[in-house]
Scaffold this motif. Sequence first.
Motif, short mmCIF file in Angstrom:
data_model
loop_
_atom_site.label_atom_id
_atom_site.label_comp_id
_atom_site.label_asym_id
_atom_site.label_seq_id
_atom_site.Cartn_x
_atom_site.Cartn_y
_atom_site.Cartn_z
N ALA A 1 9.11 26.50 -21.58
CA ALA A 1 9.76 26.69 -22.87
C ALA A 1 10.10 25.35 -23.53
O ALA A 1 10.39 25.29 -24.73
N LEU A 2 10.04 24.24 -22.76
CA LEU A 2 10.30 22.93 -23.35
C LEU A 2 9.15 22.49 -24.25
O LEU A 2 9.31 21.63 -25.11
N THR A 3 7.97 23.05 -23.98
CA THR A 3 6.80 22.66 -24.75
C THR A 3 6.23 23.86 -25.49
O THR A 3 6.47 25.00 -25.11
N GLY A 4 5.47 23.58 -26.52
CA GLY A 4 4.73 24.63 -27.20
C GLY A 4 3.27 24.23 -27.20
O GLY A 4 2.95 23.06 -27.34
N MET A 5 2.39 25.22 -26.99
CA MET A 5 0.98 24.86 -26.94
C MET A 5 0.17 25.61 -27.97
O MET A 5 0.39 26.80 -28.20
N VAL A 6 -0.77 24.88 -28.59
CA VAL A 6 -1.72 25.48 -29.53
C VAL A 6 -3.10 25.35 -28.91
O VAL A 6 -3.52 24.26 -28.55
N PHE A 7 -3.79 26.49 -28.77
CA PHE A 7 -5.05 26.52 -28.03
C PHE A 7 -6.27 26.40 -28.94
O PHE A 7 -6.25 26.86 -30.07
N GLN A 8 -7.34 25.88 -28.38
CA GLN A 8 -8.58 25.76 -29.14
C GLN A 8 -9.06 27.13 -29.59
O GLN A 8 -9.54 27.30 -30.71
N ASP B 1 -4.32 21.49 -28.07
CA ASP B 1 -5.55 21.35 -27.28
C ASP B 1 -6.76 21.59 -28.16
O ASP B 1 -7.26 22.70 -28.26
N GLU B 2 -7.26 20.53 -28.78
CA GLU B 2 -8.43 20.62 -29.67
C GLU B 2 -8.26 21.77 -30.65
O GLU B 2 -9.11 22.64 -30.78
N ALA B 3 -7.14 21.73 -31.35
CA ALA B 3 -6.73 22.86 -32.18
C ALA B 3 -7.72 23.21 -33.28
O ALA B 3 -7.72 24.34 -33.77
N THR B 4 -8.55 22.25 -33.69
CA THR B 4 -9.46 22.56 -34.80
C THR B 4 -10.92 22.64 -34.36
O THR B 4 -11.80 22.89 -35.17
N SER B 5 -11.17 22.45 -33.07
CA SER B 5 -12.57 22.37 -32.61
C SER B 5 -13.34 23.67 -32.79
O SER B 5 -14.56 23.65 -32.90
N ALA B 6 -12.64 24.80 -32.78
CA ALA B 6 -13.36 26.08 -32.89
C ALA B 6 -13.39 26.60 -34.32
O ALA B 6 -13.76 27.74 -34.56
N LEU B 7 -13.00 25.78 -35.26
CA LEU B 7 -12.92 26.26 -36.64
C LEU B 7 -14.13 25.82 -37.47
O LEU B 7 -14.66 24.74 -37.27
N ASP B 8 -14.49 26.67 -38.43
CA ASP B 8 -15.48 26.27 -39.42
C ASP B 8 -14.95 25.04 -40.16
O ASP B 8 -13.76 24.95 -40.43
N PRO B 9 -15.86 24.12 -40.52
CA PRO B 9 -15.40 22.88 -41.18
C PRO B 9 -14.49 23.12 -42.37
O PRO B 9 -13.53 22.37 -42.57
N GLU B 10 -14.75 24.17 -43.14
CA GLU B 10 -13.90 24.38 -44.34
C GLU B 10 -12.49 24.76 -43.98
O GLU B 10 -11.58 24.61 -44.78
N LEU B 11 -12.31 25.32 -42.77
CA LEU B 11 -10.99 25.79 -42.38
C LEU B 11 -10.19 24.74 -41.62
O LEU B 11 -9.00 24.88 -41.40
N VAL B 12 -10.88 23.68 -41.18
CA VAL B 12 -10.23 22.63 -40.41
C VAL B 12 -9.11 21.99 -41.22
O VAL B 12 -8.01 21.75 -40.71
N GLY B 13 -9.38 21.78 -42.50
CA GLY B 13 -8.43 21.09 -43.35
C GLY B 13 -7.05 21.73 -43.40
O GLY B 13 -6.03 21.05 -43.30
N GLU B 14 -7.01 23.07 -43.53
CA GLU B 14 -5.70 23.72 -43.67
C GLU B 14 -4.86 23.55 -42.40
O GLU B 14 -3.64 23.40 -42.47
#
Lengths: 223, 254
Positions: free
Chosen positions: B90-97, B174-187
């Motif tokens: 609970a001390l950390t929060g994680m965002v997954f690829q 953890d590579e939060a934007t690696s699985a996103l389409d390029p247009e969606l990476v920006g947001e």
Amino acid sequence: MIEDFSNTLVTATPFLLGSLWFTITISAMSIVIGTAIGLLLGLASAYGGWVTRFLVRIYVDIVRGIPGLVKIFTVFYLVNALLSEVAGFTLSAMACGVVALSIHASAQVSEMARGAIQALSKGQTEAGKAIGLRFWQVQFYVIYPQAIRQILPTWVTSSTEIVKGTTLLSLISVPEFFITIRELAAREFLYIQFYGFAMIVYFLLNFSIELLGAHLERRYSRY
Amino acid sequence: MQSLLKINGLHKSFGNLEVLKGIDLEVNQGQVVSIIGSSGSGKTTLLRCVNLLEEFQAGEIVIEGQLIGYRDKGGRRSSISEAEKARQRALTGMVFQTFNLFPHLSALGNVTLGLRKVLKQPRAEAEETAAHWLDRVGLSERKDYYPSQLSGGQQQRVGIARALAMAPKLMLFDEATSALDPELVGEVLQVMTDLASEGMTMLVVTHEMSFAKDASTRVVFMNEGVIAEEGPPDTLLTNPKHPRLQDFLARSQR
């Protein structure tokens, strides 16, 4: 043909209703108990150590390998013999039926549950852990809701099998619905009518299970 | 400046394969540390050790003075209960690829689950908190939508809201934007950049050099299980010293 049948039907109604009630009760109990045990076994074999997994595997393989009727006879004769030797009592025919059918259902549900739990991606468990959920919380709030949706269709099939399996219990003299039908049909020589009637009744029983399954799927499938 | 995360001599193996060969890292409060490197360099494993999704064999991880993952019994490691590990997570929060949203819950449901079951907030309070965080990531209109009804970028933003709502001291990406389409990476990068400028302490494994350069306090280059080079983004990215890093950056040029 129809007149004789409807007359007999009216007279026989109390017997038919009584035995139908037996069939429904035995089916319901076996489905509920079998599902409960099956879910626990499925959980154990998805998360347990190798000893647990091995034991569940043996249980499932043996139960699935033995035909339903043989299971029923085994419980009625073998288990009862053991019980009377060791504990001094025996199970009634109806209880034997419930035990045998529950065991049958539990093996199937166990495999369904294990498969569904393991099919869920590791990421689901990890996301649950990452927000601080403990093991049982991850199971209840993340894993099971998804696993249950997965197994619902197969579970419906397995449950209708149990209902159909109750007809085998006539062979250990359980006064279930089908044996009453057979006796009436033979006594009145109205085979076509009574068997036709039985077909409709069993269809309706199983169809209501299917409707329940469809309702549950709709209710929980808000994906 | 207060030390939030301190990693000393971290060693981690998968069976016979040693993946982390002695990592020392310190992150102070409010710092944003980007971790870059090739696949297999151990960067994701490092992140996953910090929130105990992976066990490690040697070394220490300390978050806000608390020893993580193991108890120290007079110099020897002793394991801790699952409940204690859950509390430390609970001390950390994680965002997954791969986002890992709960598909059977709405966006709001995804965020409130932790609030209600871990932080024990009552339903109304949890929904208010959740709505606030979803608004922060720009998704207040979609809070009742299910993950399957959301785009990848929207799903990832829900994932970020879900992690932030638990009020972690440290956010792990953890590579939060690696699985996103390029247009969606920006947001998603925008949300992360805003978070950084608001003072959140972040450890970000990323391939997005723009984020590493513009939003981080420090960049760490990992290679074959060790930190090969570390420094401020302007110098490290424009003037790399380590030969592997030079190769890596040359290959990363688009």
